[in-house]
Each structure stands twice: as structure tokens, then as C-alpha cells.
Design a protein around this motif. Structure first.
Motif, PDB file in Angstrom:
ATOM      1  N   HIS A 114       0.954  -1.267  -0.022  1.00 54.09           N
ATOM      2  CA  HIS A 114      -0.198  -0.016   0.095  1.00 54.09           C
ATOM      3  C   HIS A 114       0.992   1.318  -0.079  1.00 54.09           C
ATOM      4  O   HIS A 114       1.585   1.369   0.964  1.00 54.09           O
ATOM      5  CB  HIS A 114      -0.941  -0.172   1.321  1.00 54.09           C
ATOM      6  N   ASP A 115       1.062   1.892  -1.183  1.00 53.88           N
ATOM      7  CA  ASP A 115       1.924   2.963  -1.255  1.00 53.88           C
ATOM      8  C   ASP A 115       1.433   4.169  -2.117  1.00 53.88           C
ATOM      9  O   ASP A 115       1.089   3.935  -3.312  1.00 53.88           O
ATOM     10  CB  ASP A 115       3.298   2.536  -2.088  1.00 53.88           C
ATOM     11  N   PRO A 116       0.660   5.054  -1.111  1.00 53.11           N
ATOM     12  CA  PRO A 116      -0.194   6.147  -1.810  1.00 53.11           C
ATOM     13  C   PRO A 116       0.546   6.866  -2.953  1.00 53.11           C
ATOM     14  O   PRO A 116      -0.301   7.579  -3.640  1.00 53.11           O
ATOM     15  CB  PRO A 116      -0.422   7.059  -0.561  1.00 53.11           C
ATOM     16  N   ARG A 117       1.745   6.760  -3.186  1.00 51.70           N
ATOM     17  CA  ARG A 117       2.467   7.481  -4.246  1.00 51.70           C
ATOM     18  C   ARG A 117       2.124   6.659  -5.630  1.00 51.70           C
ATOM     19  O   ARG A 117       2.259   7.174  -6.812  1.00 51.70           O
ATOM     20  CB  ARG A 117       3.807   7.613  -4.255  1.00 51.70           C
ATOM     21  N   LYS A 118       1.921   5.377  -5.297  1.00 52.64           N
ATOM     22  CA  LYS A 118       1.984   4.498  -6.446  1.00 52.64           C
ATOM     23  C   LYS A 118       0.572   3.606  -6.645  1.00 52.64           C
ATOM     24  O   LYS A 118       0.041   3.422  -7.683  1.00 52.64           O
ATOM     25  CB  LYS A 118       3.056   3.237  -6.706  1.00 52.64           C
ATOM     26  N   ARG A 119       0.240   2.984  -5.606  1.00 46.68           N
ATOM     27  CA  ARG A 119      -1.000   2.228  -5.640  1.00 46.68           C
ATOM     28  C   ARG A 119      -1.613   2.071  -4.315  1.00 46.68           C
ATOM     29  O   ARG A 119      -0.881   2.104  -3.239  1.00 46.68           O
ATOM     30  CB  ARG A 119      -0.192   0.696  -6.150  1.00 46.68           C
ATOM     31  N   GLU A 120      -2.738   1.947  -4.278  1.00 46.74           N
ATOM     32  CA  GLU A 120      -3.518   1.503  -3.032  1.00 46.74           C
ATOM     33  C   GLU A 120      -3.985   0.165  -2.833  1.00 46.74           C
ATOM     34  O   GLU A 120      -4.561  -0.535  -3.850  1.00 46.74           O
ATOM     35  CB  GLU A 120      -4.524   2.650  -2.866  1.00 46.74           C
ATOM     36  N   ILE A 121      -4.027  -0.357  -1.602  1.00 52.56           N
ATOM     37  CA  ILE A 121      -4.748  -1.565  -1.611  1.00 52.56           C
ATOM     38  C   ILE A 121      -5.725  -1.346  -0.535  1.00 52.56           C
ATOM     39  O   ILE A 121      -6.002  -0.447   0.205  1.00 52.56           O
ATOM     40  CB  ILE A 121      -3.618  -2.272  -0.599  1.00 52.56           C
ATOM     41  N   ILE A 122      -6.922  -1.712  -1.144  1.00 53.30           N
ATOM     42  CA  ILE A 122      -8.457  -1.471  -0.356  1.00 53.30           C
ATOM     43  C   ILE A 122      -9.008  -3.134  -0.001  1.00 53.30           C
ATOM     44  O   ILE A 122      -8.678  -4.200  -0.626  1.00 53.30           O
ATOM     45  CB  ILE A 122      -9.372  -1.029  -1.271  1.00 53.30           C
ATOM     46  N   ILE A 123      -9.563  -3.062   1.128  1.00 60.48           N
ATOM     47  CA  ILE A 123     -10.303  -4.284   1.547  1.00 60.48           C
ATOM     48  C   ILE A 123     -11.736  -4.029   1.362  1.00 60.48           C
ATOM     49  O   ILE A 123     -12.285  -2.843   1.889  1.00 60.48           O
ATOM     50  CB  ILE A 123      -9.979  -4.545   2.947  1.00 60.48           C
ATOM     51  N   VAL A 124     -12.306  -5.045   0.684  1.00 58.40           N
ATOM     52  CA  VAL A 124     -13.810  -5.000   0.567  1.00 58.40           C
ATOM     53  C   VAL A 124     -14.416  -6.185   1.271  1.00 58.40           C
ATOM     54  O   VAL A 124     -14.148  -7.282   0.926  1.00 58.40           O
ATOM     55  CB  VAL A 124     -14.140  -4.971  -0.883  1.00 58.40           C
ATOM     56  N   THR A 125     -15.197  -5.979   2.323  1.00 62.70           N
ATOM     57  CA  THR A 125     -15.667  -7.096   3.129  1.00 62.70           C
ATOM     58  C   THR A 125     -17.103  -6.905   3.026  1.00 62.70           C
ATOM     59  O   THR A 125     -17.743  -6.369   2.216  1.00 62.70           O
ATOM     60  CB  THR A 125     -15.252  -6.960   4.624  1.00 62.70           C
TER      61      THR A 125
END
Ligand code: SF4
Length: 566
Positions: free
Chosen positions: A413-424
Motif C-alpha cells: 500500500h504505497d499512496p504514491r503508486k498504488r493503494e490496497i483496499i479491503i472490501v468486506t
């Protein structure tokens, strides 16, 4: 069918629009009647635009919409699409000497027609009260009166969500500690083991007799689970999720939890029947037509779904992928390395893809190493800016959300390049527990957002029930994301809630919440094409009303093909 009583009811409803009654009762042919009604509707529609409205503003809007809907229902195009003519049906009910062989109209049918005609005439009755007092004043006086009105409204509304039990209520927490001790005693296990997700996986409850030793079951529940095992229909419950069930089988408070995993006999028999007919596809969403390569589904320009594992710690009864899931926590369910390699290569070769949803099944059932490896490989693909992990483990197995797992995920999870999101996927406030809260907060501490997808079913659609869920979700750090109408799968007919109820929920109940809480979009999943936004009126039309009261919709997804759903 009682001819006279049907006619009496129709006459009473048609009295709302005398001109329409006269046309329908005439001896003209159906086509002449259709044209006369259309002409009549056009005149009143023109009048609503030409004249200064004499009816209150909301009635005016409803009237305009009702006229348009009625005209659409009458069109020959709609009749062809629906393969049924509402006008002819009403005409037959009113004129045929013998109603034998004609489907009996349900109370829902009468109610739909009555409301449609009242809407047409601007008599929907949405204004029950006189105009609010503050409208007569200005400045502070108006503001204070308005504020008092709003407080009254908020207090009245809040009484409804407060009726629904939540897993964070002190009483419920106490009850669940007792449930936990009972389950631990049965398995001869310790509190330490309870905190270990692998212990839960090893002890998934897979048969009716074990289940019956831990909570009381109704005869139907016992029979359905026994049959599910016999017919090899996936069934399982983690000990943790079982601790959310009340001991007694009255379903007073835990109805949503039980219904989530304990099938009905109807479901089990239907699943067996559908599986036996090879020509009948249970792939309702037609994933086979949207899967360019094994393990990948693509329905949108820049998003793909990656399915590395086709199993879950327990299987939701209404799961859209129930046809693919062989068993609960099945060792055969992990996609082979070779196929996964090809799926990654396909994503790397498709630069239009910026978002990858890793789902399944539940990908967090995989080991930390495998999860880390998948994220690593996706993070090497420059055009992938967002990775979404779709998982129900915060609800079914929060012990899985260990510090080390979250730390491993957070590296990508690197806000400059890519985000990781959790969907539950929380279905009810009764599922929200201190353990689920902690699981969510672990992701939040690393800056990852957690969203929720709700499937709106018979078991969570009572007045303000979804409101209660949204309120509690926000409190534990989860943003409501989508609310889905259940898929039109035959085996889950008894889960289905009509689309109008979902629209009503959003218009009347969710509207009372702050914008930061009612963030979910209501959607209907159109086979092959994906999400259709129900809030957007341009995305769907009502094209008929069936004798049993169901509406027939025509959907206009972003990639238009004709799709109808009753
Ligand atoms: S968690 Fe999702 S994939 Fe798993 S059974 Fe439930 S609906 Fe299906």
C-alpha cells in the motif's frame, strides 16, 4: 376465481381515473383502447407542463413519472419485451364471461395498479401532514422551528434502527462469551486456540449432528443441513461464526446470522435439481462469457477480477458463485501455479487494467506467503494502481486478520503508486463484534480503507435495518460501498426482495442519514454486463406489472443490450 369480487376491486381502483374507466369498459378493440388511453395520458402530461401546478411539488413530480411509466407499460414494444400485455389482462378480467384459465390477480397486483393510477392523477398521498410551520417565518425564528422539526424527525427515525441488536451491545457480548465457552468445551480447546485462525479452520462444523450439539436447531434446519451433506452441497460454519448464533432456535435475534449459512430444504432440493440438469447453467452472472482466461473475469473497461481460490471458510447460502465452490475450505480449490502465472501475464499484457479485485472464494484463506507473492507480482505491473482484496474473513473468521498478515499486505500500500483496499461483506449489525472491529482497525492503522458490500435480502430488509448496519459500520471504520439486490437465482427465491423495496429503502430510510454514512450505491447485477445503478432512473424502465404483482424492468446498462428482469 371470483369474477365479481375481482371486478369490484378493479372498478374501485378505476374510479380514481373516470376517463380511463370509460375507455376500458367500452366495447372498442384493444388497439383502439390503447390509443385512446395514450391520448388521454398525453393530455394530462402536457397539462402538467403547461399549467401552473395546482398540486404539491412532490405530487407533481410523481404524477409526471407515473404518466411516463404507464405510457411505457402500454406500448407494444414493452408488451413484446415482456411477452405479456397488462392492458389485455385487465380487459380480460373485466369483459370475459369465463375467467377460467386466466391467472388470478394477487393483492400485490391490485396495489400496484392502484398506486400507479393515484400517481397519474397526482393523488399519491405523499403529503400526510400540513406544510411545516417554519415556512411561514424567516430568519432565526424559522431556523429554530425548523431545527425543532428536524430533531423530532431524527428522534422518531432513530427509534427504528435502535430495535436491531448489534454485536457490540454489552448484553450480546456477554452472551457470546458464554457461547464461546460452550464451543471450546465441546472441542476440548483453549482460549489460546480460539485466537488461532487455523484452529477454526480445522474445526469447521460440517454436519447437522455436530451443529445440533452446539446450538438448538429446528427440524427443518436439521433436515436441510443433513440433506446438504448428502447431496454434496457446500456447508460449513466456523466455530467463531457459530458463536454469533443464539443457543435457542427461535431466530428471534440471530435470524440473519442463521439464514446466512444454514440452508432451507427448498434451497437444498433446488440446488440438487439444478445440478442434475446439465443444460441448466447455475452461472447466473454468465462468468463463462466474461472470462478471457481462467481465473480472470472482465466486465468493465479498467477492472478485472482475479480468482486465485474458489472456497470460503463457510459458504453464504445466496452466494453468486455457489456453482463454482466445491466445498467449504476445500484443498482442491486453489488455482494451479501455471494458471495463476498465465493470469498475471494476461494482466501485465493488458495495459488498460488499472484495478484488480482479488476475490474467489476468499483469498485471505491463502497463506501469508501466497498472498504476499500475489501482491508482489501485481505490484510489479506498472498500470495496476489499485488492488482490492474481497474478503469476508473479518466477519466469519476475524482471527485470520493477524498483525503479520496486515503488515505483509501493507507493504504494497504505497499512496504514491498504488493503494490496497479491503472490501468486506457484513450483512447485519448482529455480525459486528469487538473482534470484527479489531480486524478492521488493523487495516485502518496502516492507512488502508475498508469498504462493505451488502446483499439486501429478506433477512436484513426490515424498516431501517440496513440503516442500523450502516451506522454501526461507520463506527467501526467501514465505509458502506455497494448494496446489491440478490441475483435472480432460482434456489434463493426466498431471499429475494423486490427492487422497489430497495429503492424505497434508499429514498425513505437511508436519506435520513448523514451523507458520510449513506455512501453505498444500490445496484442490480445484470448477467454478463455487471452493475446497473438503480438510483439512476435513466438506467432502467418499468415495462409491465404481472398478475402476481411483480414489476418487469428493462435495464439499460452502460453497454446496452436488452435485458429484462421480473
Ligand atoms: S463470502 Fe462471498 S464468495 Fe464466499 S460464500 Fe459468501 S458470497 Fe460467496
Amino acid at each position: 376465481m371470483e369474477k365479481e369480487s375481482v371486478r369490484k376491486k378493479l372498478f374501485r381502483i378505476l374510479d380514481t381515473v373516470p376517463a380511463l374507466k370509460e375507455i376500458i369498459l367500452s366495447s372498442d378493440s384493444i388497439d383502439v383502447k390503447r390509443n385512446k388511453i395514450r391520448e388521454f395520458l398525453s393530455q394530462i402530461l402536457m397539462a402538467t407542463f403547461d399549467d401552473e401546478p395546482t398540486i404539491p411539488p412532490l405530487e407533481w413530480v410523481l404524477s409526471r413519472n407515473a404518466i411516463t411509466t404507464f405510457r411505457n407499460i402500454l406500448s407494444t414494444r414493452s408488451e413484446k419485451l415482456a411477452d405479456y400485455s397488462l392492458l389485455k389482462y385487465i380487459d380480460d378480467l373485466l369483459h370475459k364471461e369465463n375467467l377460467k384459465g386466466i391467472e388470478k390477480p394477487s393483492s400485490g397486483f391490485f396495489s400496484e395498479i392502484e398506486h400507479l393510477l393515484r400517481g397519474v392523477m397526482g393523488e399519491a398521498g405523499v403529503y400526510h401532514e400540513k406544510a411545516p410551520a417554519f415556512q411561514k417565518y424567516e430568519g432565526t425564528k424559522a431556523a429554530r422551528l425548523r431545527s425543532a422539526d428536524l430533531s423530532r424527525m431524527a428522534r422518531t427515525a432513530q427509534k427504528f434502527p435502535d430495535r436491531y441488536p448489534c454485536g457490540l451491545d454489552k448484553k450480546v457480548i456477554r452472551k457470546r462469551s458464554i457461547n464461546k465457552l460452550r464451543i471450546l468445551e465441546y472441542f476440548g480447546a483453549t482460549e489460546f486456540e480460539w485466537e488461532n485462525w487455523k484452529w477454526h479452520i480445522r474445526n469447521i462444523i460440517r454436519d447437522a449432528d455436530t451443529l445440533k450439539s452446539l446450538v438448538k436447531l429446528t427440524n427443518e434446519e436439521y433436515q436441510a443441513v443433513t440433506l446438504a451433506r448428502e447431496y454434496k452441497i457446500p456447508f460449513g460454519i466456523t466455530p467463531y461464526y457459530l458463536s454469533l448464533m443464539d443457543y435457542e432456535a427461535n431466530r428471534e435475534k440471530d435470524y440473519a446470522v442463521r439464514a446466512q449459512v444454514i440452508p432451507t430444504t427448498y434451497y437444498v432440493e433446488k440446488m440438487k435439481e439444478l445440478r442434475e440438469h446439465a443444460e441448466h447453467s447455475m452461472d447466473f452472472m454468465l462468468e463463462r462469457d466474461t472470462s478471457p482466461i481462467e481465473g480472470i473475469t472482465r466486465r468493465y473497461p479498467s477492472i478485472v477480477t482475479l480468482k486465485p481460490v474458489l472456497t470460503c471458510p463457510q459458504v453464504c447460502v445466496y452466494c453468486q458463485r455457489n456453482w463454482e465452490i466445491e466445498d467449504v475450505y476445500s484443498s482442491n480449490a486453489v488455482i494451479s501455479k501455471d494458471k495463476l502465472d498465465k493470469a498475471f501475464q494476461w494482466i501485465a499484457d493488458t495495459p488498460e487494467i488499472s484495478e484488480v479485485l482479488i476475490t474467489g472464494g476468499d483469498p485471505l484463506l491463502l497463506s501469508n506467503n501466497r498472498i504476499e507473492n500475489m501482491l508482489f507480482r501485481l505490484s510489479r505491473i506498472k498500470h495496476v494502481e489499485r488492488i482490492i482484496i474481497g474478503t469476508r474473513t473479518p466477519v466469519t473468521l476475524p482471527q485470520r486478520i493477524t498483525d503479520s498478515l496486515v503488515r505483509d499486505i501493507s507493504h504494497f500500500h504505497d499512496p504514491r503508486k498504488r493503494e490496497i483496499i479491503i472490501v468486506t461483506h457484513f450483512e447485519h449489525p448482529y455480525e459486528i463484534t469487538p473482534q470484527a472491529l479489531e480486524a478492521v482497525q488493523k487495516f485502518r492503522r496502516y492507512g488502508m480503507k475498508v469498504y462493505n458490500q451488502l446483499v439486501y435480502t429478506f433477512y436484513n430488509s426490515r424498516k431501517f435495518e440496513a440503516v442500523a448496519l450502516r451506522q454501526k459500520l461507520r463506527l467501526i471504520g467501514v465505509t458502506p460501498y455497494y448494496t446489491f439486490n440478490t441475483k435472480g437465482k432460482e434456489e434463493t427465491d426466498d431471499f429475494r426482495v423486490p427492487i422497489p423495496r430497495l429503492l424505497q429503502e434508499q429514498k425513505e430510510e437511508a436519506r435520513l442519514l448523514p451523507g458520510t454514512v449513506r455512501t453505498d450505491e444500490i445496484v442490480f447485477n445484470v448477467p454478463r454486463l455487471g452493475k446497473n445503478y438503480l438510483r439512476a432512473t435513466q438506467h432502467h424502465d418499468i415495462i409491465s406489472i404481472l398478475p402476481d404483482g411483480r414489476r418487469v424492468y428493462e435495464f439499460h446498462p452502460w453497454e446496452k443490450v436488452t435485458v429484462q428482469v421480473a
